[in-house]
Design a protein around this motif. Structure first.
Motif, PDB file in Angstrom:
ATOM      1  N   PRO A 199     -36.566  43.121   4.430  1.00 54.73           N
ATOM      2  CA  PRO A 199     -35.745  42.306   5.369  1.00 54.73           C
ATOM      3  C   PRO A 199     -34.075  42.507   5.154  1.00 54.73           C
ATOM      4  N   ASN A 246     -42.680  29.296  -3.967  1.00 57.60           N
ATOM      5  CA  ASN A 246     -42.204  29.539  -2.771  1.00 57.60           C
ATOM      6  C   ASN A 246     -40.909  28.427  -2.611  1.00 57.60           C
ATOM      7  N   CYS A 298     -36.920  36.228   3.408  1.00 56.64           N
ATOM      8  CA  CYS A 298     -37.389  37.377   2.671  1.00 56.64           C
ATOM      9  C   CYS A 298     -38.743  37.232   1.779  1.00 56.64           C
ATOM     10  N   ASP A 299     -39.428  36.347   2.626  1.00 49.46           N
ATOM     11  CA  ASP A 299     -40.913  36.036   2.148  1.00 49.46           C
ATOM     12  C   ASP A 299     -41.601  37.134   2.536  1.00 49.46           C
ATOM     13  N   SER A 300     -42.803  37.350   1.895  1.00 45.90           N
ATOM     14  CA  SER A 300     -43.741  38.346   2.580  1.00 45.90           C
ATOM     15  C   SER A 300     -44.918  37.694   3.570  1.00 45.90           C
ATOM     16  N   GLY A 301     -44.692  36.411   3.765  1.00 39.39           N
ATOM     17  CA  GLY A 301     -45.316  35.500   4.670  1.00 39.39           C
ATOM     18  C   GLY A 301     -45.836  36.460   5.844  1.00 39.39           C
ATOM     19  N   PHE A 336     -37.392  33.244  17.785  1.00 38.73           N
ATOM     20  CA  PHE A 336     -38.068  33.101  16.282  1.00 38.73           C
ATOM     21  C   PHE A 336     -36.782  32.664  15.527  1.00 38.73           C
ATOM     22  N   ILE A 342     -39.300  40.119  -3.539  1.00 39.14           N
ATOM     23  CA  ILE A 342     -39.757  39.501  -2.115  1.00 39.14           C
ATOM     24  C   ILE A 342     -40.355  38.032  -2.367  1.00 39.14           C
ATOM     25  N   GLY A 343     -40.024  37.125  -1.530  1.00 37.51           N
ATOM     26  CA  GLY A 343     -40.444  35.845  -1.944  1.00 37.51           C
ATOM     27  C   GLY A 343     -42.015  35.831  -1.589  1.00 37.51           C
ATOM     28  N   ASN A 344     -42.459  34.528  -2.157  1.00 38.41           N
ATOM     29  CA  ASN A 344     -44.019  34.397  -1.910  1.00 38.41           C
ATOM     30  C   ASN A 344     -44.764  35.372  -2.508  1.00 38.41           C
ATOM     31  N   ASN A 394     -41.969  42.511   7.930  1.00 39.18           N
ATOM     32  CA  ASN A 394     -42.706  43.587   7.161  1.00 39.18           C
ATOM     33  C   ASN A 394     -43.121  44.608   8.114  1.00 39.18           C
ATOM     34  N   ILE A 437     -37.142  30.066  12.453  1.00 35.45           N
ATOM     35  CA  ILE A 437     -36.740  30.148  10.975  1.00 35.45           C
ATOM     36  C   ILE A 437     -35.634  29.140  10.542  1.00 35.45           C
ATOM     37  N   TYR A 494     -20.356  40.178   2.909  1.00 35.30           N
ATOM     38  CA  TYR A 494     -21.187  38.721   2.509  1.00 35.30           C
ATOM     39  C   TYR A 494     -19.820  37.865   2.625  1.00 35.30           C
ATOM     40  N   ARG A 535     -30.712  32.967   2.937  1.00 32.96           N
ATOM     41  CA  ARG A 535     -31.667  32.653   4.036  1.00 32.96           C
ATOM     42  C   ARG A 535     -32.960  32.251   3.492  1.00 32.96           C
ATOM     43  N   TRP A 557     -28.208  38.415   0.756  1.00 31.88           N
ATOM     44  CA  TRP A 557     -28.513  38.168   2.093  1.00 31.88           C
ATOM     45  C   TRP A 557     -29.774  37.117   2.106  1.00 31.88           C
ATOM     46  N   CYS A 558     -30.869  37.394   1.211  1.00 31.10           N
ATOM     47  CA  CYS A 558     -31.900  36.428   1.088  1.00 31.10           C
ATOM     48  C   CYS A 558     -31.650  35.166   0.456  1.00 31.10           C
TER      49      CYS A 558
END
Lengths: 596, 596
Positions: free
Chosen positions: B315, A538, A573-576, A5, B455-457, B309, A9, B254, A569, A565-566
């Motif tokens: 995340p 998005n 950190c999306d809720s997808g 995975f 959170i994205g999205n 999730n 990504i 970081y 990347r 961190w998000c």
């Protein structure tokens, strides 16, 4: 074989980045590659115009600022390695030695400042930008110095920085390498979708220094915002020195330090104009004027009347005696005195939240009405014609809040600009009356919402326009929602706003940035991305991160939108993966329920 | 004859001010007058202790800081005249030449630092303060250096400043006059109602420099907060250098700049302790540890598992392999290595938001469980006994999040401290199990709520713990709500918290201050004001303004709670006069409706 995975990504990140880059607002036409291009230590920016044409000083200054920013930004790429992963390939990357600025046509070239304050319909912000990948000269072309400035702003957003290491060889005399990672870049005829892209600051509820305002103008210019709507005075304080009316600030400013002198105003207006920003000053009338009573008590009805709630929307109560001929003369003279030193073709006269009870209980206003035989609305009409007429004499169109168009029986000139603030749903009523509108709806664009109530005696109450208008909420604003196609041309643009009841220099930047850049993209880019997709949060997130980090590098205290961190990347950190219904409930809250 | 309303307001303001002054938290016993008292230009602070007793250096430093602040604060009174109205009377006002600090008893005097890190039950913060109105010496008495520090902090809040004018006579060599306006002042045996008064900062989601943390500690000390709960690491980054485990920060921070070295930690701990603050460091386990996989992949289950999730609350996913004997040894060793260099008797081990699915899908964890014949809960029990046991060996009590007491079958020592965060309603369940609690409920004390979803999205979604927890909301918190009298002694105190998903040095101060001082007063002052009334937001507002303005003078970017116009006129921006039902709807929204 199935890819792990992590690889998937990484691939999806690349696909996103190729479109996105660090451009905000994203140009309407954009082609970008994925090749590395260094900025040569000998890099220079040259203005190529026929020798007969004078070089505007503010354009030369803008070029100089761009050069300085390229050196000073030192923004690491928003990747886990912050650009370290580019170091090896950078050794062999071509270097860009020159950016050439060219002007179409051979007439005289106006200054940026003079282009920036032209009538909103006539500003020429269009530019094209080409950055070849092979190191040959980059070019910006435009037909105005203002267009060249917009091109320079886009160019500045292409560059990142990675610190030098001993193995960097020839670049080791520098402390780092400045480079782009998306060469070649081609932006063709980029120009704003809407002419008015503003930000409003209230400097009356709490005071902001000239330095704070200039930093705000710098940040505005980064995202090509072009109108600084300066709500300079209100009922709480009068920080503006107006020639001929010096007592207003002397008695009405919070202190002798908290005053914008005429020189300060001219300094701010010049600073803004050189950065492509028109200063639309507003003197709100006839409401929101209680503080005038300190210097001119004869012109204010219901000064400090108590309880204030019955006489005004905010303490302290007090409104201009709009039915008094002397007060109308005073107001005309006051507005004229400040308007005539401002170059903008717009001037704000307010007109919001007029409290009728204040006038009903004011003896003098009642006498004035009786004498003239007018109703309050008729008196307001006279007041408005007189003040707007005076401004017209100085070449200025009036900008008013929506109530003047919707709630009152006043005659407004057709070219009056109406700012819709109560709700985005009110826009259609305004355009149906034929007026041009600026979107400033509290339900999308008010930056002060969601900070708790500030009125005393109200334990635990939320702000009146809760909740907080997140950048995502603002970004989903549709300028044409509820409008028929025939009315669409009446939409001039929009702005986000900071009312300063709970704001001061201490939190100015965090409240405003990067959120106020959201409308900059809505109204520059329009509904679609350069690849044809509709704009969406998005895609926007990683670019807005980029703008935010660049702001921080330039001394603007913009807030982080996510954990670093998000930010490094995109997508991770999306809720997808969750159905959108679940996403809408808030991921963590739901997970908490599911877990139990 | 009826007084005009302006006079009535002025009278009610005086009545308020006599009680209130600028003290925050307000002492539990306070008598204050209304006489002016200047600070003599020759003012000195003297520590009167028997010559045989050594003077702790950090107490001498605290005295020196007080002296500096008295000179540098330069805070104008929060009145329309900012103290100008006092100038004439100040000419004849007595001058205070000396403040004497005395210690009860004649044993050795410990340093502030050593008093500040004592077991929470044994800290002696009590002090008395007398400031006569006639200029004779002021005194602070206490039985500990920590108590003297608290007294100095109260003393500092009595003083205001007005700039000199030529007519000031003898003080003209100074640039202004420093003075109190509420002499005489008598504070008798002021001591906190609760021993734990904290503030939590998350330095993992986004990084904060040592400088940011020290400024935060300074601000904490201003309101007598005494525990800095340092949520130092989490899944997003590992900014902590731990002896013997250097790779954790090298690979998990970081950047190489975003690390607290051992020297930094010791510097922060010392800085805090000298200011009366104990550093409660937390290494959250076994969840919230994904970043450890960068250096020690063998100890982390479900690292970066996707979609996150399903494996974590945030995340990236990843938790310590709590069932692995090697991972337990690693964790014990890790906690021991950092715990043994910290002086506090408390250490945070976390225990929140453990995701079961992460372990269910982790092959090694399933094997470890099979080998040991334990359930996951039994393994967690072993993990917890081992880690808590190791900390006990260093004289430290474990501090855990509420899930460890309520949601899991683990054996906790009776002296474990449980932090309630999910909801204030959960406290009663914790105390019924006999544990001591620290109030940190998200529904009152989470400072990050109300800033939109990160959170994205998730376009347009609010933060999971909406709305914003205003200072007024926090101030109404009742530490004993829902608890029986017999359980009341289990309440140690409370804290407000900043989770840093959307916070960084850019907005640290505005998000935290002055809001985090609210719990400082709740847990120092207790439910009642010194005049016997219950604490309430209406009385508190003007004092909190005062604290905020003093913070700004000291370089803390605390937000304004109201327009300055209101801050200078207590009561005049209250919603008083409206029925409370109306007030609860939001004044302006309602007025808008009424107006139409």
């Amino acid at each position: 074989m199935r890819l792990p995975f992590v690889t998937i990504i990484a691939l999806s990140f690349c696909a996103q980045a190729l479109l996105a880059s660090g451009l905000w607002p994203i140009p309407r036409n954009l082609e970008a590659g994925n090749q590395l291009l260094k900025l040569s230590p000998a890099f220079s920016i040259q203005l190529h115009i026929p020798s007969a044409i004078e070089q505007p000083q503010d354009l030369l200054d803008a070029i100089s600022r761009t050069r300085t920013r390229l050196q000073n930004d030192k923004l690491g790429r928003l990747t886990p390695g912050r650009g370290e992963e580019d170091r090896e390939a950078l050794v062999a990357a071509p270097s860009l030695l020159r950016l050439t600025l060219g002007i179409k046509g051979d007439g005289p070239l106006s200054s940026i400042a003079s282009e920036s304050v032209k009538d909103i319909a006539n500003r020429d912000e269009k530019y094209s930008l080409v950055v070849p990948a092979d190191g040959s000269s980059a070019t910006i072309t435009a037909s105005s110095s203002l267009g060249l400035l917009r091109g320079l702003t886009t160019f500045e957003q292409l560059w990142y920085w990675v610190p030098s290491s001993p193995s960097d060889g020839s670049d080791v005399e520098q402390d780092g390498i400045i480079y782009a990672h998306q060469a070649p870049v081609a932006v063709k005829d980029d120009a704003p979708a809407f002419p008015y892209r503003g930000f409003m600051l209230d400097t009356s509820r709490n005071f902001f220094s000239t330095k704070d305002i200039k930093r705000t103008l710098d940040a505005m210019s980064m995202s090509k915002l072009n109108v600084f709507h300066w709500h300079v005075v209100d009922s709480q304080s009068f920080p503006l020195e107006i020639p001929g009316f010096l007592e207003l600030a002397r008695k009405g400013a919070y202190s002798s330090q908290d005053i914008y002198t005429t020189a300060d105003v001219q300094d701010i207006v010049k600073y803004a104009a050189e950065r492509g920003i028109d200063v639309l000053m507003e003197i709100d009338t006839p409401g929101h004027t209680a503080i005038i009573a300190k210097a001119y008590p004869e012109h204010i009805a219901c000064p400090n009347a108590s309880p204030w709630n019955q006489y005004a929307h905010e303490p302290p109560a007090g409104q201009l005696r709009l039915a008094s001929p002397a007060t109308i003369d005073f107001t005309v003279s006051l507005l004229s005195s400040i308007a005539k030193i401002l170059p903008s073709t717009m001037f704000g006269t307010g007109g919001d939240e007029i409290n009728v009870n204040c006038y009903d209980k004011d003896e003098q206003t009642q006498e004035d009405l009786k004498k003239s035989g007018k109703t309050l609305e008729q008196a307001l009409d006279t007041f408005t014609r007189r003040t707007h007429g005076a401004l017209r004499g100085f070449g200025k169109k009036a900008v008013v809040w929506q109530e003047m168009a919707l709630d009152h029986q006043v005659t407004l000139a057709n070219d009056t600009i109406v700012t819709v603030w109560q709700s985005s749903a009110d826009t259609s009523s305004v355009v149906k009356k034929g007026f041009r509108v600026v979107h400033a709806p509290s339900n999308y664009f008010y930056l002060d919402c969601g900070g708790g109530e500030w009125i005393g005696n109200m334990a635990g109450t939320n702000s009146w326009c809760d909740p907080y208008k997140s950048w995502q909420k603002a970004y989903t604003f549709d300028p044409f929602a509820g409008l028929s196609a025939s009315h669409a041309p009446l939409v001039l643009g929009g702005q986000q706003l900071l009312w300063a009841e709970q704001a001061s220099p201490e939190n100015l930047d965090p409240i405003v940035w990067p959120r106020a850049a959201v409308s900059a993209e809505i109204f520059w880019t329009g509904p679609r991305l350069p690849n044809g997709d509709f704009r969406n949060v998005n895609e926007a997130l990683s670019r807005l991160h980029d703008l935010r980090f660049r702001m921080v590098q330039r001394g603007v205290r913009a807030i982080p939108l996510q954990p670093l961190w998000c930010a490094l990347r995109p997508g991770q950190c999306d809720s997808g993966g969750l159905p959108s219904m679940i996403a809408n409930l808030g991921v963590r809250r739901l997970l908490k329920r599911v877990r139990k």
